[in-house]
Design an enzyme around this catalytic site. Sequence first.
Site, PDB file in Angstrom:
ATOM      1  N   ASP A   1     -51.349  13.994   9.830  1.00 51.22           N
ATOM      2  CA  ASP A   1     -52.637  14.138   8.625  1.00 51.22           C
ATOM      3  C   ASP A   1     -53.537  12.516   9.730  1.00 51.22           C
ATOM      4  O   ASP A   1     -52.472  12.121  10.724  1.00 51.22           O
ATOM      5  CB  ASP A   1     -52.518  13.525   7.505  1.00 51.22           C
ATOM      6  CG  ASP A   1     -53.689  12.723   6.688  1.00 51.22           C
ATOM      7  OD1 ASP A   1     -54.569  13.714   6.460  1.00 51.22           O
ATOM      8  OD2 ASP A   1     -53.331  12.004   5.875  1.00 51.22           O
TER       9      ASP A   1
ATOM     10  N   ASP B   1     -49.148  11.713   3.302  1.00 52.21           N
ATOM     11  CA  ASP B   1     -49.163  11.095   2.447  1.00 52.21           C
ATOM     12  C   ASP B   1     -50.441  10.880   1.390  1.00 52.21           C
ATOM     13  O   ASP B   1     -49.456  10.219   0.340  1.00 52.21           O
ATOM     14  CB  ASP B   1     -50.123   9.455   2.747  1.00 52.21           C
ATOM     15  CG  ASP B   1     -51.383   9.662   3.291  1.00 52.21           C
ATOM     16  OD1 ASP B   1     -52.407   8.425   3.048  1.00 52.21           O
ATOM     17  OD2 ASP B   1     -52.267  10.125   4.704  1.00 52.21           O
TER      18      ASP B   1
ATOM     19  N   ASP C   1     -53.153  16.723   1.310  1.00 53.57           N
ATOM     20  CA  ASP C   1     -52.081  16.894   1.849  1.00 53.57           C
ATOM     21  C   ASP C   1     -50.092  17.819   1.419  1.00 53.57           C
ATOM     22  O   ASP C   1     -49.355  18.275   1.655  1.00 53.57           O
ATOM     23  CB  ASP C   1     -51.370  15.686   2.763  1.00 53.57           C
ATOM     24  CG  ASP C   1     -52.148  15.058   3.592  1.00 53.57           C
ATOM     25  OD1 ASP C   1     -53.311  15.953   3.781  1.00 53.57           O
ATOM     26  OD2 ASP C   1     -51.781  13.652   3.928  1.00 53.57           O
TER      27      ASP C   1
END
Length: 713
Positions: free
Chosen positions: A344, A568, A572
């Site tokens: 990410d 996080d 996600d």
Amino acid sequence: MPDTLLAGPAQDLGRPSAPTGPPRRRTAVLALPEARWAALSTLAFLAALAVQLPGGPGWAYGPLYALAYLSGGWEPARDALLLLRGRTLDVDLLMVVAALGAAAVGQVPDGALLIVIFATSGALEALATARTADSVRGLLDLAPATACRLAADGREETVPTAELAVGDTVLIRPGERIGADGLVLDGLSEADQSSITGEPLPAAKRPGDEVFAGTLNGAGALRVRVGRDAADSVIARIVAMVEEAAATKAPTQLFIEKVEQRYAAGLVAATLALLAVPLALGSDLTPALLRAMTFMIVASPCAVVLATMPPLLSAVANAGRHGVLVKSAVVMERLGQVDAVALDKTGTLTEGTPRLTDIRPLPAGPARAVLSPDALLALAAAAEHPSEHPLARAVVDAARARGLALAPASGFASTPGVGVRAVVDGEVIEVGAPARARAAGRGAAASGTGPDGASPGPGPAPAEPAGPVAELEAAGRTVVVVRRGGVVVGVLGLADRPRGQAAAAVAALAALTARPPALLSGDNPRATARLAAEVGLTDARGGLLPQEKAAAVRDLASAGHRVLFVGDGVNDAPALAAAHTGVAMGRAGSDLALETADAVVVRDELAAVPAVVALSRRARRLVVQNLVIAGVFITVLVTWDLAGDLPLPLGVAGHEGSTVIVGLNGLRLLRERAWQRAGGSGRGRADGHPAVSRRPPRTGPGHRPDHNEQGAP
């Protein structure tokens, strides 16, 4: 793991129930019966050892060992017997039989230890399942229970969100949570979408923009046409994908259970044969029973269990000391299997908060001199000071860091989608979006009033130099224009900067997997590409919704890769669950991401991710070594017992000796040097800055939108 993470009414994603009390709390450890029985078994075992080792009497420690056996073994024994009724043997029965066999030949502590290990493992699995279910239910609770529906005649009626149908029009007041996915029909506001996109900045909402259920409306009122049923909303689909991805792990577990079942069946059959055959041939009961029990001891899986667990648990403990919480030994083993990595962006590769990066003073006309960078920043910060918007906070923080004095501001006003306006030193200062965003904002708010109470009108926004704005935006910056008396005097660029360890961590992960990681972000593609270039990534994909991130992970998996995903945010969670192994950043991570992930980097040290992967690979090598050692000992001792006359004391000594050897070999990973060899010797942040939470502040009168599509770069 149970078939679903949710139980009861919360499973009906189409009808989220209204909260009837305080928010749900995370399941306490001792609220689980498995944890209570495991704790009692462990305490009884430790108490028995404390009495036995100094030479205490048997009547004192015997009942304690019996309590350890009963409290830790009754539930596995019950489950094993139920499976046995269905003609299925599994590891539960194997552990219970081995423990009873050890007790039958006087090795009571050995059997009790097996029971304690097995009961603790079951408790940890139950706790992980319960905590994940807590987080998924908490995500469902983000969606409000009711919504204000507008009838055709303009009447307002409060209805349950589950009753909203596609095409209904709902009114979203300032500060309310949005009750359904849909399109904005009228109004100008901004929404905190961090629960969906994971980006820290509120997103501007004007007619034609999409909004999501469970996100938080800002300072303006919106009329929204419902576009999806509650069961099909983005947030409901996130929950469904987490459950579906968790269920896809079952085939691996089924394969392990089949292997365990065959081993258990073989061991039980061999033990019974060793007892029955000699008796049928006329042997006495005592020598036949002694040979059979000796076989049970030397063939029991104690050494095999310890061959696997000490290296993995030692690696788990070592990683925990260095800020990486690996949730189980199984996860530690899986970490070493990954051969592809997806990352990410915001809050993972970057710090998650916007920072001022560029100050560009511009000529304000022949009558005025060009402001110095400090003067321009002080002017903007003075006007921004009353605002709570993340960009405003970044500008004010930058001014304070330079020690600049901020003049008092009066007449402060904010317009969502445009910016702020205030009077500083007798002059009107405007700080906000570039001209095209201002023009869009003016058009959307043509029927309302501007910051100063006058109608803004649909006319063109003040002219501004396109060069600096385009240059900064091309570099992936969020651009803020500063105007004094309606004349542009400068532009500011802001960006979410990468973590100091990002480039090194990316390189280390690429070396471990022999392929560069992929960058999967909900942020705009331009900002995603800029960050990728900074940290050395070539595969960068921006503008992804949660399901698209999960699909990208599944695409890598379908190509034959075992994928590690690092993220996080709530957005996600589907990708974390779909990945072979998921790792969450701990300081800024959402509750659902932390519970869905298999491991958590507590201090947000990105360099710890490749370090824990390397440590896992070393642990797996030690597991193989230990399995070879255990296999050699078992083979030799079993052969001796079957072909010759293995004395019981020698069989116990050989069995226990192999257990000690593999145990000590695995404990090598507890040493500090093991982490250093894995590449994680560095402590603290390489950039010298503390980690900052990426969660945006609450909406308020000083907010303005993200000017780079979905959020800060």
